[in-house]
Design a protein around this motif. Structure first.
Motif, PDB file in Angstrom:
ATOM      1  N   THR A  40     -85.194 -10.788 -62.776  1.00 25.34           N
ATOM      2  CA  THR A  40     -86.191 -10.062 -61.987  1.00 25.34           C
ATOM      3  C   THR A  40     -87.579 -10.655 -62.166  1.00 25.34           C
ATOM      4  N   ARG A  41     -87.919 -11.006 -63.386  1.00 23.13           N
ATOM      5  CA  ARG A  41     -89.254 -11.560 -63.664  1.00 23.13           C
ATOM      6  C   ARG A  41     -89.448 -12.935 -63.045  1.00 23.13           C
ATOM      7  N   LEU A  42     -88.380 -13.672 -62.789  1.00 25.29           N
ATOM      8  CA  LEU A  42     -88.486 -15.020 -62.233  1.00 25.29           C
ATOM      9  C   LEU A  42     -88.541 -15.061 -60.709  1.00 25.29           C
ATOM     10  N   LEU A  48     -89.911 -11.431 -50.349  1.00 27.69           N
ATOM     11  CA  LEU A  48     -88.703 -10.757 -49.883  1.00 27.69           C
ATOM     12  C   LEU A  48     -88.761 -10.521 -48.376  1.00 27.69           C
ATOM     13  N   GLN A  49     -87.642 -10.809 -47.712  1.00 30.20           N
ATOM     14  CA  GLN A  49     -87.533 -10.642 -46.258  1.00 30.20           C
ATOM     15  C   GLN A  49     -86.273  -9.861 -45.925  1.00 30.20           C
ATOM     16  N   ARG A  50     -86.339  -9.076 -44.866  1.00 30.44           N
ATOM     17  CA  ARG A  50     -85.120  -8.446 -44.335  1.00 30.44           C
ATOM     18  C   ARG A  50     -84.427  -9.460 -43.456  1.00 30.44           C
ATOM     19  N   LEU A  73     -86.503 -19.421 -52.498  1.00 28.90           N
ATOM     20  CA  LEU A  73     -86.704 -19.903 -53.861  1.00 28.90           C
ATOM     21  C   LEU A  73     -87.235 -21.328 -53.819  1.00 28.90           C
ATOM     22  N   PRO A  74     -88.389 -21.572 -54.441  1.00 24.06           N
ATOM     23  CA  PRO A  74     -88.951 -22.921 -54.458  1.00 24.06           C
ATOM     24  C   PRO A  74     -87.948 -23.926 -55.035  1.00 24.06           C
ATOM     25  N   GLY A  75     -87.747 -25.021 -54.328  1.00 24.86           N
ATOM     26  CA  GLY A  75     -86.858 -26.075 -54.797  1.00 24.86           C
ATOM     27  C   GLY A  75     -85.391 -25.846 -54.477  1.00 24.86           C
ATOM     28  N   PRO A  79     -82.282 -19.751 -49.275  1.00 18.54           N
ATOM     29  CA  PRO A  79     -82.755 -18.546 -49.958  1.00 18.54           C
ATOM     30  C   PRO A  79     -81.649 -17.881 -50.769  1.00 18.54           C
ATOM     31  N   LEU A  80     -82.057 -17.056 -51.697  1.00 19.29           N
ATOM     32  CA  LEU A  80     -81.146 -16.176 -52.407  1.00 19.29           C
ATOM     33  C   LEU A  80     -80.912 -14.978 -51.496  1.00 19.29           C
ATOM     34  N   LEU A  81     -79.657 -14.745 -51.119  1.00 14.60           N
ATOM     35  CA  LEU A  81     -79.335 -13.596 -50.276  1.00 14.60           C
ATOM     36  C   LEU A  81     -78.920 -12.430 -51.157  1.00 14.60           C
TER      37      LEU A  81
END
Length: 101
Positions: A40-42, A48-50, A73-75, A79-81
């Motif tokens: 969560t902290r990272l 965040l997008q819907r 996510l950079p790099g 994206p993380l879904l």
């Protein structure tokens, strides 16, 4: 509550869930509370997008999750879904259902 943007749901319970968590300010905190603290902290929660709930599947009609969010996510190549499948009762097949998505 503004339910104008919430998709029609078969029950008041489902409609309330979708109505609340379709708003990013509510979804951010709830999603962050469901993940391990180190992760969560990272994550860049401000990004965040819907996303559409209908997930295309090649050669099939596709699936529809209750809610879908994406975190760029950079790099990373994509994206993380974050797929949310809301259940009002215990369902032993939820993990299998999410893997199909």
């Amino acid at each position: 509550l503004d339910v104008g943007d919430a998709p029609m749901s078969p029950s008041p319970h489902d409609r309330l869930f979708r109505t609340v968590f379709q708003h990013l300010e509510h979804a951010r905190g709830w999603l962050a509370s469901r993940l391990p603290g180190e992760l969560t902290r990272l994550l860049p929660w401000e990004l965040l997008q819907r996303r559409p709930e209908h997930l295309p599947v090649p050669g099939r009609s596709g699936y529809a999750a209750d809610l879908v969010f994406a975190l760029p996510l950079p790099g990373a190549r994509g994206p993380l879904l974050l797929l949310v499948e809301h259940k009002s009762h215990r369902d032993h097949f939820t993990a299998e259902q999410l893997l199909r998505y």
